[in-house]
Write an enzyme that holds these catalytic residues in place. Structure first.
Site, PDB file in Angstrom:
ATOM      1  N   LYS A  81       0.855  -1.190   0.000  1.00 41.37           N
ATOM      2  CA  LYS A  81       0.000   0.000   0.000  1.00 41.37           C
ATOM      3  C   LYS A  81       0.887   1.236   0.000  1.00 41.37           C
ATOM      4  CE  LYS A  81      -4.483   0.688   0.266  1.00 41.37           C
ATOM      5  NZ  LYS A  81      -5.513  -0.175  -0.316  1.00 41.37           N
ATOM      6  N   GLY A 183     -23.812   3.361   2.081  1.00 41.28           N
ATOM      7  CA  GLY A 183     -22.899   3.945   1.095  1.00 41.28           C
ATOM      8  C   GLY A 183     -23.319   3.583  -0.310  1.00 41.28           C
ATOM      9  N   GLY A 185     -22.120   4.625  -3.246  1.00 40.50           N
ATOM     10  CA  GLY A 185     -21.106   5.156  -4.155  1.00 40.50           C
ATOM     11  C   GLY A 185     -20.869   4.227  -5.333  1.00 40.50           C
ATOM     12  N   VAL A 187     -19.362   1.368  -5.626  1.00 43.30           N
ATOM     13  CA  VAL A 187     -19.653  -0.047  -5.386  1.00 43.30           C
ATOM     14  C   VAL A 187     -21.108  -0.228  -4.933  1.00 43.30           C
ATOM     15  CG1 VAL A 187     -19.081  -2.092  -4.016  1.00 43.30           C
ATOM     16  CG2 VAL A 187     -17.260  -0.578  -4.790  1.00 43.30           C
TER      17      VAL A 187
HETATM   18  P1  NAI Z   1     -17.148   5.751  -3.078  1.00 40.75           P
HETATM   19  O1  NAI Z   1     -16.366   6.894  -2.529  1.00 40.75           O
HETATM   20  O2  NAI Z   1     -17.534   5.754  -4.518  1.00 40.75           O
HETATM   21  O3  NAI Z   1     -18.487   5.570  -2.238  1.00 40.75           O
HETATM   22  C1  NAI Z   1     -18.542   5.685  -0.855  1.00 40.75           C
HETATM   23  C2  NAI Z   1     -19.923   6.248  -0.537  1.00 40.75           C
HETATM   24  O4  NAI Z   1     -20.084   6.220   0.870  1.00 40.75           O
HETATM   25  C3  NAI Z   1     -20.098   7.695  -0.982  1.00 40.75           C
HETATM   26  O5  NAI Z   1     -21.299   7.808  -1.741  1.00 40.75           O
HETATM   27  C4  NAI Z   1     -20.173   8.469   0.328  1.00 40.75           C
HETATM   28  O6  NAI Z   1     -21.006   9.611   0.245  1.00 40.75           O
HETATM   29  C5  NAI Z   1     -20.754   7.419   1.252  1.00 40.75           C
HETATM   30  N1  NAI Z   1     -20.504   7.617   2.673  1.00 40.75           N
HETATM   31  C6  NAI Z   1     -19.413   8.094   3.293  1.00 40.75           C
HETATM   32  N2  NAI Z   1     -19.590   8.081   4.618  1.00 40.75           N
HETATM   33  C7  NAI Z   1     -20.828   7.567   4.840  1.00 40.75           C
HETATM   34  C8  NAI Z   1     -21.584   7.287   6.012  1.00 40.75           C
HETATM   35  N3  NAI Z   1     -21.107   7.526   7.216  1.00 40.75           N
HETATM   36  N4  NAI Z   1     -22.817   6.738   5.871  1.00 40.75           N
HETATM   37  C9  NAI Z   1     -23.322   6.481   4.644  1.00 40.75           C
HETATM   38  N5  NAI Z   1     -22.650   6.742   3.501  1.00 40.75           N
HETATM   39  C10 NAI Z   1     -21.416   7.268   3.605  1.00 40.75           C
HETATM   40  O7  NAI Z   1     -16.305   4.438  -2.690  1.00 40.75           O
HETATM   41  P2  NAI Z   1     -16.428   3.008  -3.375  1.00 40.75           P
HETATM   42  O8  NAI Z   1     -15.405   2.891  -4.440  1.00 40.75           O
HETATM   43  O9  NAI Z   1     -17.846   2.715  -3.662  1.00 40.75           O
HETATM   44  O10 NAI Z   1     -15.904   2.069  -2.181  1.00 40.75           O
HETATM   45  C11 NAI Z   1     -16.749   1.769  -1.077  1.00 40.75           C
HETATM   46  C12 NAI Z   1     -15.949   0.996  -0.044  1.00 40.75           C
HETATM   47  O11 NAI Z   1     -15.488  -0.230  -0.596  1.00 40.75           O
HETATM   48  C13 NAI Z   1     -14.686   1.715   0.455  1.00 40.75           C
HETATM   49  O12 NAI Z   1     -14.522   1.414   1.802  1.00 40.75           O
HETATM   50  C14 NAI Z   1     -13.581   1.107  -0.349  1.00 40.75           C
HETATM   51  O13 NAI Z   1     -12.339   1.150   0.339  1.00 40.75           O
HETATM   52  C15 NAI Z   1     -14.071  -0.321  -0.471  1.00 40.75           C
HETATM   53  N6  NAI Z   1     -13.545  -1.014  -1.634  1.00 40.75           N
HETATM   54  C16 NAI Z   1     -13.782  -0.521  -2.874  1.00 40.75           C
HETATM   55  C17 NAI Z   1     -13.290  -1.178  -3.988  1.00 40.75           C
HETATM   56  C18 NAI Z   1     -13.570  -0.670  -5.359  1.00 40.75           C
HETATM   57  O14 NAI Z   1     -13.332  -1.417  -6.316  1.00 40.75           O
HETATM   58  N7  NAI Z   1     -14.080   0.546  -5.524  1.00 40.75           N
HETATM   59  C19 NAI Z   1     -12.488  -2.409  -3.858  1.00 40.75           C
HETATM   60  C20 NAI Z   1     -12.349  -2.885  -2.499  1.00 40.75           C
HETATM   61  C21 NAI Z   1     -12.852  -2.186  -1.436  1.00 40.75           C
END
Ligand code: NAI
Length: 380
Positions: A81, A183, A185, A187
């Site tokens: 990392k 969340g 986002g 994913v």
């Molecule tokens: P993203 O940033 O696109 O989405 C995260 C979402 O969570 C955002 O819409 C944000 O507004 C929301 N959020 C933040 N704090 C919050 C809370 N307290 N309550 C409710 N919603 C909240 O991130 P993404 O890419 O969707 O990743 C999501 C998680 O999965 C992260 O923890 C990331 O590390 C993990 N992850 C993602 C991968 C990927 O391929 N994108 C791969 C492996 C793990």
């Protein structure tokens, strides 16, 4: 101040590299946890840390999780990392800053392979790729695998099938199961689509109301307040936001039957999987469930094929089921069982020494790894 070498040897880290560039203000810590199975792949995280110590601890923790994730997913790679200390992760980085970062990565000679993580964009990866081949997630037109998020969501949905069977026995489907997604986002939103497609009853919560409203309009899912998700009664709670979700007090509040989501490092500490088991909650370990992203990226090494990455990611269903089976057999909670499986794989398939730049790898069928993306991209 943390005793660095002590912390490294406690968790089995091989190497930590500190990089700085006075001209551009670059400050980066690259942690290589293990290269026993192959070069250490892991995301570059741009984050505003309270202290250098916090950044270092994050790098150590996250790189170890990458080793476990790759090992359980059956990939021939280790875990690493890079955390880059910035004031505002949302602020775009200058080319010079990224090139300085690329040079630090290059100096590791391929022992660390960079991918996207929180705060990173494909543009960052494209600029880094100007000074080093040891970076993934570049433009699909240049052999990159594009955004990993849809594949991650697909893997989570498959893991959830195994969770449904663990809850209610063989043959159980996701249809009719109530799933709460924290969340919405990259994913979480794709996961919501996939689960609705399987007939699950889905509710979503996000601090960004617009994202929730978009999913309500598109899929007819329920909207939940972000403060209600932990106490929401459901079959499966799917953490897909940022940061650790479960500590001693939040575990007490849960009213779900199972947890299966994409967020990294969901448990504030390892003992919490015992607490979850004590409460009768089935926990699908995060690093097993969310491996779709790195499985997708790993496809770049041999010529990216969406179909091949999808097939391998579908295997997360069987891996999750194997973790539950091992948990029952060894009478340990699932997170501990998954760690055991990962360590056994490393002991079995690890080369017994550190990966050296130029070592032959399984991806390249025994040829030395000299570049990440072959010139010919495999078409599906
Ligand atoms: P993203 O940033 O696109 O989405 C995260 C979402 O969570 C955002 O819409 C944000 O507004 C929301 N959020 C933040 N704090 C919050 C809370 N307290 N309550 C409710 N919603 C909240 O991130 P993404 O890419 O969707 O990743 C999501 C998680 O999965 C992260 O923890 C990331 O590390 C993990 N992850 C993602 C991968 C990927 O391929 N994108 C791969 C492996 C793990």
């Amino acid at each position: 101040m943390v005793e660095l070498l002590e912390a490294m040897s406690d968790r089995g880290h091989e190497q930590v590299v500190f990089g700085a560039d006075a001209e551009t203000g670059l400050r980066v810590i690259v942690a290589v946890h293990s290269t026993a199975l192959g070069p250490a792949l892991g995301g570059v995280r741009f984050w505003s840390y309270d202290s250098e110590e916090a950044a270092l601890l994050d790098a150590l923790r996250l790189s170890e999780a990458m080793t476990l994730k790759a090992a359980v997913a059956g990939l021939d790679q280790g875990g690493g990392k890079a955390v880059v200390l910035v004031d505002d992760p949302l602020q775009p980085r200058s080319d010079d800053f990224l090139l300085a970062l690329g040079r630090v990565i290059h100096e590791l000679g391929g022992r660390y392979l960079a991918s996207e993580d929180v705060g990173a964009t494909q543009r960052d990866m494209d600029v880094i790729a100007r000074v080093t081949p040891w970076v993934t997630g570049v433009d699909p037109d240049r052999g990159g695998s594009g955004s990993p998020s849809p594949m991650t969501a697909f893997g989570v949905s498959r893991a959830m099938r195994a969770v449904a069977r663990e809850l209610d026995g063989p043959g159980t489907l996701l249809a009719g199961k109530r799933v709460v997604i924290q969340g919405a986002g990259s994913v979480g939103s794709v996961l919501a689509r996939l689960l609705v497609g399987e007939g699950a009853r889905v509710a979503v919560a996000d601090v960004d109301r617009i994202r929730v409203e978009a999913l309500v309009a598109e899929l007819g899912v329920d909207a939940l307040d972000v403060h209600e998700v932990l106490e929401a009664e459901c079959d499966v709670f799917a953490p897909c936001a940022l940061g650790p979700v479960f500590d001693r007090s939040t575990v007490e509040r849960l009213r779900c039957r199972a947890i299966c989501g994409a967020a990294n490092n969901q448990l504030a500490d390892e003992s919490l999987d015992g607490e979850l088991a004590r409460r009768g909650i089935v926990y699908a370990p995060d690093f097993v469930v969310n491996a779709g992203g790195i499985i997708n990226v790993a496809g770049e090494f041999t010529g990216y094929s969406h179909a091949a990455a999808r097939e391998r990611t579908a295997g997360i269903e069987a891996t999750t089921a194997a973790v539950f089976a091992r948990s029952r057999r060894d009478r340990i909670p699932p997170d501990a069982a998954a760690r055991r499986l990962a360590r056994e794989r490393i002991a079995r398939d690890g080369v017994g020494r550190r990966w050296q730049p130029g070592d032959p790898t399984a991806w390249t069928h025994g040829a030395p790894l000299t570049t990440l993306r072959p010139a010919r991209v495999v078409a599906d």
